[in-house]
Write a protein that holds these residues in place. Sequence first.
Motif, PDB file in Angstrom:
ATOM      1  N   ILE A  93     -16.582 -44.081 -12.046  1.00  0.00           N
ATOM      2  CA  ILE A  93     -16.284 -43.999 -13.473  1.00  0.00           C
ATOM      3  C   ILE A  93     -15.620 -42.667 -13.812  1.00  0.00           C
ATOM      4  CG2 ILE A  93     -17.277 -44.007 -15.798  1.00  0.00           C
ATOM      5  CD1 ILE A  93     -17.162 -46.743 -14.377  1.00  0.00           C
ATOM      6  N   ARG A  94     -16.000 -41.614 -13.143  1.00  0.00           N
ATOM      7  CA  ARG A  94     -15.325 -40.334 -13.368  1.00  0.00           C
ATOM      8  C   ARG A  94     -13.851 -40.432 -13.008  1.00  0.00           C
ATOM      9  NH1 ARG A  94     -20.225 -36.723 -10.810  1.00  0.00           N
ATOM     10  NH2 ARG A  94     -21.451 -36.493 -12.759  1.00  0.00           N
ATOM     11  N   ALA A  95     -13.534 -41.186 -11.951  1.00  0.00           N
ATOM     12  CA  ALA A  95     -12.132 -41.417 -11.602  1.00  0.00           C
ATOM     13  C   ALA A  95     -11.422 -42.176 -12.721  1.00  0.00           C
ATOM     14  CB  ALA A  95     -12.042 -42.186 -10.288  1.00  0.00           C
ATOM     15  N   CYS A  96     -12.112 -43.160 -13.303  1.00  0.00           N
ATOM     16  CA  CYS A  96     -11.549 -43.898 -14.451  1.00  0.00           C
ATOM     17  C   CYS A  96     -11.246 -42.949 -15.599  1.00  0.00           C
ATOM     18  CB  CYS A  96     -12.535 -44.964 -14.939  1.00  0.00           C
ATOM     19  SG  CYS A  96     -12.836 -46.312 -13.818  1.00  0.00           S
ATOM     20  N   ASN A  97     -12.188 -42.084 -15.885  1.00  0.00           N
ATOM     21  CA  ASN A  97     -12.022 -41.153 -16.996  1.00  0.00           C
ATOM     22  C   ASN A  97     -10.822 -40.245 -16.773  1.00  0.00           C
ATOM     23  OD1 ASN A  97     -14.306 -42.313 -18.054  1.00  0.00           O
ATOM     24  ND2 ASN A  97     -15.684 -40.653 -17.454  1.00  0.00           N
ATOM     25  N   GLN A  98     -10.600 -39.871 -15.530  1.00  0.00           N
ATOM     26  CA  GLN A  98      -9.446 -39.032 -15.220  1.00  0.00           C
ATOM     27  C   GLN A  98      -8.139 -39.799 -15.409  1.00  0.00           C
ATOM     28  OE1 GLN A  98      -9.508 -35.734 -14.577  1.00  0.00           O
ATOM     29  NE2 GLN A  98      -7.260 -35.877 -14.676  1.00  0.00           N
ATOM     30  N   TRP A  99      -8.118 -41.066 -14.953  1.00  0.00           N
ATOM     31  CA  TRP A  99      -6.919 -41.887 -15.142  1.00  0.00           C
ATOM     32  C   TRP A  99      -6.612 -42.065 -16.634  1.00  0.00           C
ATOM     33  CZ3 TRP A  99      -9.548 -45.759 -11.409  1.00  0.00           C
ATOM     34  CH2 TRP A  99      -9.320 -45.374 -10.084  1.00  0.00           C
ATOM     35  N   ALA A 100      -7.668 -42.184 -17.436  1.00  0.00           N
ATOM     36  CA  ALA A 100      -7.477 -42.384 -18.871  1.00  0.00           C
ATOM     37  C   ALA A 100      -6.781 -41.195 -19.525  1.00  0.00           C
ATOM     38  CB  ALA A 100      -8.825 -42.650 -19.551  1.00  0.00           C
ATOM     39  N   LEU A 101      -6.963 -40.017 -18.964  1.00  0.00           N
ATOM     40  CA  LEU A 101      -6.376 -38.802 -19.540  1.00  0.00           C
ATOM     41  C   LEU A 101      -4.955 -38.554 -19.053  1.00  0.00           C
ATOM     42  CD1 LEU A 101      -9.461 -36.417 -19.232  1.00  0.00           C
ATOM     43  CD2 LEU A 101      -8.627 -37.557 -21.307  1.00  0.00           C
ATOM     44  N   GLU A 102      -4.585 -39.167 -17.940  1.00  0.00           N
ATOM     45  CA  GLU A 102      -3.262 -38.928 -17.370  1.00  0.00           C
ATOM     46  C   GLU A 102      -2.183 -39.703 -18.125  1.00  0.00           C
ATOM     47  OE1 GLU A 102      -3.726 -40.086 -13.327  1.00  0.00           O
ATOM     48  OE2 GLU A 102      -4.928 -38.316 -12.779  1.00  0.00           O
ATOM     49  N   SER A 103      -0.952 -39.278 -17.984  1.00  0.00           N
ATOM     50  CA  SER A 103       0.178 -39.972 -18.599  1.00  0.00           C
ATOM     51  C   SER A 103       0.525 -41.211 -17.786  1.00  0.00           C
ATOM     52  CB  SER A 103       1.397 -39.050 -18.662  1.00  0.00           C
ATOM     53  OG  SER A 103       1.114 -37.910 -19.449  1.00  0.00           O
ATOM     54  N   SER A 104       1.047 -42.212 -18.471  1.00  0.00           N
ATOM     55  CA  SER A 104       1.498 -43.413 -17.778  1.00  0.00           C
ATOM     56  C   SER A 104       2.659 -43.072 -16.855  1.00  0.00           C
ATOM     57  CB  SER A 104       1.940 -44.471 -18.799  1.00  0.00           C
ATOM     58  OG  SER A 104       2.627 -45.517 -18.160  1.00  0.00           O
ATOM     59  N   GLN A 105       2.617 -43.626 -15.657  1.00  0.00           N
ATOM     60  CA  GLN A 105       3.693 -43.361 -14.702  1.00  0.00           C
ATOM     61  C   GLN A 105       4.933 -44.207 -14.969  1.00  0.00           C
ATOM     62  OE1 GLN A 105       2.730 -42.740 -10.584  1.00  0.00           O
ATOM     63  NE2 GLN A 105       0.540 -42.514 -11.037  1.00  0.00           N
ATOM     64  N   LEU A 106       4.752 -45.297 -15.760  1.00  0.00           N
ATOM     65  CA  LEU A 106       5.906 -46.153 -16.078  1.00  0.00           C
ATOM     66  C   LEU A 106       6.150 -46.221 -17.581  1.00  0.00           C
ATOM     67  CD1 LEU A 106       5.470 -49.147 -13.587  1.00  0.00           C
ATOM     68  CD2 LEU A 106       6.913 -47.140 -13.367  1.00  0.00           C
ATOM     69  N   ALA A 107       5.643 -45.219 -18.296  1.00  0.00           N
ATOM     70  CA  ALA A 107       5.880 -45.095 -19.745  1.00  0.00           C
ATOM     71  C   ALA A 107       5.347 -46.282 -20.546  1.00  0.00           C
ATOM     72  CB  ALA A 107       7.373 -44.893 -20.016  1.00  0.00           C
ATOM     73  N   GLY A 108       4.299 -46.921 -20.044  1.00  0.00           N
ATOM     74  CA  GLY A 108       3.689 -48.033 -20.768  1.00  0.00           C
ATOM     75  C   GLY A 108       2.195 -47.805 -20.940  1.00  0.00           C
ATOM     76  N   LYS A 109       1.452 -48.885 -21.020  1.00  0.00           N
ATOM     77  CA  LYS A 109       0.012 -48.769 -21.149  1.00  0.00           C
ATOM     78  C   LYS A 109      -0.632 -48.494 -19.795  1.00  0.00           C
ATOM     79  CE  LYS A 109      -0.721 -51.794 -25.177  1.00  0.00           C
ATOM     80  NZ  LYS A 109      -1.157 -50.690 -26.050  1.00  0.00           N
ATOM     81  N   ARG A 110      -1.771 -47.815 -19.838  1.00  0.00           N
ATOM     82  CA  ARG A 110      -2.640 -47.706 -18.674  1.00  0.00           C
ATOM     83  C   ARG A 110      -3.827 -48.634 -18.911  1.00  0.00           C
ATOM     84  NH1 ARG A 110      -3.984 -42.386 -20.207  1.00  0.00           N
ATOM     85  NH2 ARG A 110      -2.835 -43.084 -22.036  1.00  0.00           N
ATOM     86  N   VAL A 111      -4.184 -49.424 -17.915  1.00  0.00           N
ATOM     87  CA  VAL A 111      -5.267 -50.404 -18.076  1.00  0.00           C
ATOM     88  C   VAL A 111      -6.282 -50.216 -16.961  1.00  0.00           C
ATOM     89  CG1 VAL A 111      -5.846 -52.814 -18.450  1.00  0.00           C
ATOM     90  CG2 VAL A 111      -3.533 -52.011 -18.969  1.00  0.00           C
ATOM     91  N   ILE A 112      -7.540 -50.105 -17.350  1.00  0.00           N
ATOM     92  CA  ILE A 112      -8.636 -49.933 -16.402  1.00  0.00           C
ATOM     93  C   ILE A 112      -9.600 -51.099 -16.577  1.00  0.00           C
ATOM     94  CG2 ILE A 112     -10.557 -48.451 -15.690  1.00  0.00           C
ATOM     95  CD1 ILE A 112      -8.894 -46.098 -16.929  1.00  0.00           C
ATOM     96  N   ILE A 113      -9.766 -51.880 -15.525  1.00  0.00           N
ATOM     97  CA  ILE A 113     -10.633 -53.060 -15.583  1.00  0.00           C
ATOM     98  C   ILE A 113     -11.900 -52.773 -14.785  1.00  0.00           C
ATOM     99  CG2 ILE A 113     -10.792 -55.551 -15.236  1.00  0.00           C
ATOM    100  CD1 ILE A 113      -7.428 -53.896 -14.794  1.00  0.00           C
ATOM    101  N   ILE A 114     -13.044 -52.914 -15.407  1.00  0.00           N
ATOM    102  CA  ILE A 114     -14.327 -52.687 -14.749  1.00  0.00           C
ATOM    103  C   ILE A 114     -15.048 -54.028 -14.650  1.00  0.00           C
ATOM    104  CG2 ILE A 114     -16.526 -51.435 -14.813  1.00  0.00           C
ATOM    105  CD1 ILE A 114     -15.164 -49.314 -16.534  1.00  0.00           C
TER     106      ILE A 114
END
Length: 321
Positions: A93-114
């Motif tokens: 989950i800490r990895a998820c939290n880090q991804w949530a703070l990062e910028s999108s690599q393709l200038a779109g949405k970032r989606v995290i599925i748990i």
Amino acid sequence: MPDIYPWLQPLWGKWQALSETHRVSGAMLCSAPQGSGIKKLAELFVHTLVCSHSTAEPCGFCHSCELAKSGNHPDIHWISPEKEGKSITVDQIRACNQWALESSQLAGKRVIIITPADAMNESASNALLKTLESPADNCVFLLLAHNSHRLLPTIISRCQKWTISEPKLEESYQWLLSQTNQPCNYVGIRLCNGAPLKALEFFEQKTYLDFKKVELALHNLLSSQGADYNQVWLSVKDNPVERLSWLAIIMSDIQKVHFGSSELGMCEKSAELADLVHYSAAYNAMLSINKMKNQLEHFTGLNAELLLTNWLIELQEEICS
């Protein structure tokens, strides 16, 4: 139109509308039983969210769709237990939290599925809660749960909630007829808790024949009032947890017979067994078998054969009392 299971089409329509009107929440929770196919629908929804050309469904041709189909999209992250039956850990989950703070690599949405979200341990749940309290822009957390009541109430309260109920028996039955050449019936669907995909596997692997052995062995034991418990155990031993749930359904159906019910999908020997087992005995036996099933699920090393034999003895004693 994408190939969507019929019982999931209403939810897909709602998710589609959210995507097309740009009203997708930063935290979504979908509760669905195992075997409902919700993971496949979630994948379609996620691919829609990251598509560069369409908000209704994935176009299938853009660079983002190509990456999503290959499982290599840098802005899609699937989180599940690292081993079957284990918890989702706080480090995941800490990895998820880090991804949530990062910028999108393709200038779109970032989606995290748990999935399943109810597999998060306490530390993981608390770590996720902190992120949901301050959601990141253009990031969507999609939580898929089989038992959403196991989630922290504070997590549930921060999510847009969706619930998938099991399809009606007739809907599942008709779908199964279109999917397999194996004989299908309503009883088998009930034994799979109404989950169509689980029922499809159940019939294709001819597991229904195993249920018939369990039902017959129980009937033979109770009708003879004997003490040969081995045949019942032999019919159960290959998968005690699953087959104890079958015994619980048999006991439930015996109670329904005593109430004069004739619901669709009741076990074939329900009436015969109801002549042998009075209502209170069936009720108590159902409670006991569910308790035993729970013990075997949560405590390794228990002697399933001994537990089942004791249950059968108690059932016979109550029948005779």
